[in-house]
Design an enzyme around this catalytic site. Sequence first.
Site, PDB file in Angstrom:
ATOM      1  N   SER A 157       0.846  -1.191   0.000  1.00 25.35           N
ATOM      2  CA  SER A 157       0.000   0.000   0.000  1.00 25.35           C
ATOM      3  C   SER A 157       0.881   1.240   0.000  1.00 25.35           C
ATOM      4  O   SER A 157       2.008   1.210   0.524  1.00 25.35           O
ATOM      5  CB  SER A 157      -0.892   0.018   1.246  1.00 25.35           C
ATOM      6  OG  SER A 157      -1.538   1.273   1.409  1.00 25.35           O
ATOM      7  N   TYR A 213      -1.300  -0.125  10.379  1.00 23.11           N
ATOM      8  CA  TYR A 213      -1.450  -0.506   8.974  1.00 23.11           C
ATOM      9  C   TYR A 213      -0.250  -0.032   8.161  1.00 23.11           C
ATOM     10  O   TYR A 213       0.378  -0.811   7.423  1.00 23.11           O
ATOM     11  CB  TYR A 213      -2.742   0.081   8.409  1.00 23.11           C
ATOM     12  CG  TYR A 213      -3.036  -0.337   6.982  1.00 23.11           C
ATOM     13  CD1 TYR A 213      -3.543  -1.602   6.710  1.00 23.11           C
ATOM     14  CD2 TYR A 213      -2.818   0.531   5.917  1.00 23.11           C
ATOM     15  CE1 TYR A 213      -3.824  -1.994   5.404  1.00 23.11           C
ATOM     16  CE2 TYR A 213      -3.092   0.152   4.618  1.00 23.11           C
ATOM     17  CZ  TYR A 213      -3.593  -1.109   4.365  1.00 23.11           C
ATOM     18  OH  TYR A 213      -3.867  -1.492   3.070  1.00 23.11           O
TER      19      TYR A 213
END
Length: 259
Positions: free
Chosen positions: A149, A162
């Site tokens: 990501s 995250y």
Amino acid sequence: MSSPRWTLDGQRALVTGASAGIGLAICRELLGLGAQVLMVARDAAALEQARAELEDEFPGPEDAVLALPADVTDEEQRNEILDWATDLGGLHLLVNNAGGNITRPVLDYGEDQWRGIFEVNLFSAFELCRGAYPLLAKHASSAIVNVGSVSGITHVRSGAPYGMSKAALQQMTRNLAVEWAEDGVRVNSVAPWYIRTRRTSTKLADPDYLDEVLLRTPLGRIGEPEEVAAVVAFLCMPASSYITGECIAVDGGFLRYGF
């Protein structure tokens, strides 16, 4: 006739998080390029529905697309996945796509919550890479693609655990690429920005937030799962045979701006 450098004929690919969104799009792309696809996801019903959908879309050998419901964070179930792949004849390609998140301020995470994010985003991928290595190294050329990501590269309001887990995934990609290069195992990653999936639909339904996202995205739109899948497929193909240890952003130019 397509050049063999741009096909995956005769390749067997394992894709995690395969029942929806980016994972399902990756399975569809790999199937279209001639690979046999082994789909893994936790939700058995959703996984079977996705498998049947692909089977209808790509009529051919009965075993062109197979599915196994499993939780990649569970060691016993990971071993079942690898045993399944071994029984089917081994692996040429591994796509670590399974992931998850809980977005909140750092001080609001319970320990089980932030550790759970690392389990699914990082530790499961690490263990699957290690477990799949003997299968992948049997071939002159094989590939691993980790779905990371942009959160692993810059701050995107997604929650610290995250971003931390995705940054570590990219470093894992670099380390494995160097360590396993002599064995013919290439290891790369992709870093998507906002992609139109079920997981992102709630945030993107907020028009003010959507405007913010689009203002920071030079191409001025949200990405589609198929656009991530195309890059993953390229990194699996012989055409990318001199690429390893790389992270390719699929972000509409977002990383040139930041958030």
